[in-house]
Scaffold this active site. Structure first.
Site, PDB file in Angstrom:
ATOM      1  N   ILE A 103       0.871  -1.314   0.013  1.00 54.53           N
ATOM      2  CA  ILE A 103       0.201  -0.035  -0.030  1.00 54.53           C
ATOM      3  C   ILE A 103       0.733   1.084   0.061  1.00 54.53           C
ATOM      4  O   ILE A 103       1.838   1.320   0.736  1.00 54.53           O
ATOM      5  CB  ILE A 103      -1.092  -0.160   1.105  1.00 54.53           C
ATOM      6  CG1 ILE A 103      -1.967  -1.273   1.344  1.00 54.53           C
ATOM      7  CG2 ILE A 103      -1.798   1.151   1.150  1.00 54.53           C
ATOM      8  CD1 ILE A 103      -2.679  -1.545   2.492  1.00 54.53           C
ATOM      9  N   CYS A 104       0.552   2.025  -0.848  1.00 49.51           N
ATOM     10  CA  CYS A 104       1.174   3.352  -0.843  1.00 49.51           C
ATOM     11  C   CYS A 104       2.581   3.391  -1.096  1.00 49.51           C
ATOM     12  O   CYS A 104       3.213   3.036  -2.026  1.00 49.51           O
ATOM     13  CB  CYS A 104       0.923   4.289   0.496  1.00 49.51           C
ATOM     14  SG  CYS A 104       1.139   6.147   0.180  1.00 49.51           S
ATOM     15  N   HIS A 105       3.475   3.726   0.040  1.00 54.26           N
ATOM     16  CA  HIS A 105       4.773   3.557  -0.071  1.00 54.26           C
ATOM     17  C   HIS A 105       5.426   2.063   0.032  1.00 54.26           C
ATOM     18  O   HIS A 105       6.648   1.895   0.030  1.00 54.26           O
ATOM     19  CB  HIS A 105       5.402   4.533   0.746  1.00 54.26           C
ATOM     20  CG  HIS A 105       5.435   6.066   0.500  1.00 54.26           C
ATOM     21  ND1 HIS A 105       4.396   6.764   0.685  1.00 54.26           N
ATOM     22  CD2 HIS A 105       6.347   6.835  -0.075  1.00 54.26           C
ATOM     23  CE1 HIS A 105       4.590   7.931   0.173  1.00 54.26           C
ATOM     24  NE2 HIS A 105       5.557   7.830  -0.324  1.00 54.26           N
ATOM     25  N   GLY A 106       4.468   1.457   0.332  1.00 55.31           N
ATOM     26  CA  GLY A 106       4.876  -0.136   0.378  1.00 55.31           C
ATOM     27  C   GLY A 106       5.749  -0.938  -0.689  1.00 55.31           C
ATOM     28  O   GLY A 106       6.740  -1.364  -0.421  1.00 55.31           O
ATOM     29  N   PRO A 107       5.612  -0.524  -2.028  1.00 56.37           N
ATOM     30  CA  PRO A 107       6.261  -0.990  -3.056  1.00 56.37           C
ATOM     31  C   PRO A 107       7.631  -0.519  -3.091  1.00 56.37           C
ATOM     32  O   PRO A 107       8.502  -0.965  -3.683  1.00 56.37           O
ATOM     33  CB  PRO A 107       5.515  -0.276  -4.318  1.00 56.37           C
ATOM     34  CG  PRO A 107       4.083  -0.333  -3.987  1.00 56.37           C
ATOM     35  CD  PRO A 107       4.204   0.251  -2.416  1.00 56.37           C
TER      36      PRO A 107
END
Length: 124
Positions: A103-107
């Protein structure tokens, strides 16, 4: 039968990006296991709305123990991607073919693990 979901997480995670999925997974009968550098440590969300006690140390887990991986955003993934243990766990998990929810900055962890190129992602 519930699944085991690994969550790589540390301080300054985006509160709702952990709490909402974790609540939904638990409600559906799944087990959510939080993983950080130190088991028993308390980490706090960047909004100050959530704090969690870490279940397992990265040194005591293996991707093959889990059915899915959750990578909440916030500053947490940026901090974790500087530690090769979390990058390796992420790489091995993705290469296993099991589901990953970033999620969001998880990648950022997926990018550091070099598992994005050539894959189809649902992302913004």
């Amino acid at each position: 039968m519930g699944k085991k979901i690994a969550v790589l997480i540390t301080d300054d995670f985006e509160d709702s990006e952990f709490t909402s999925p974790a609540e939904a997974y638990r409600k559906a009968g799944h087990e959510v296991i939080t993983i950080e550098k130190e088991a028993g440590k308390t980490v706090k969300g960047k909004q100050g709305e959530a704090s969690i006690t870490i279940d397992k140390s990265i040194d005591e887990v293996s991707p093959d123990e889990f059915d899915a991986l959750l990578l909440p955003g916030g500053h947490s993934p940026d901090s974790l991607r500087g530690d090769e243990r979390f990058v390796s766990f992420t790489r091995d998990f993705v290469n296993s073919g099991k589901p990953v929810f970033a999620i969001c900055h998880g990648p950022q962890l997926l990018i550091s693990a070099e598992v994005v190129r050539g894959r189809k992602l649902t992302a913004v």
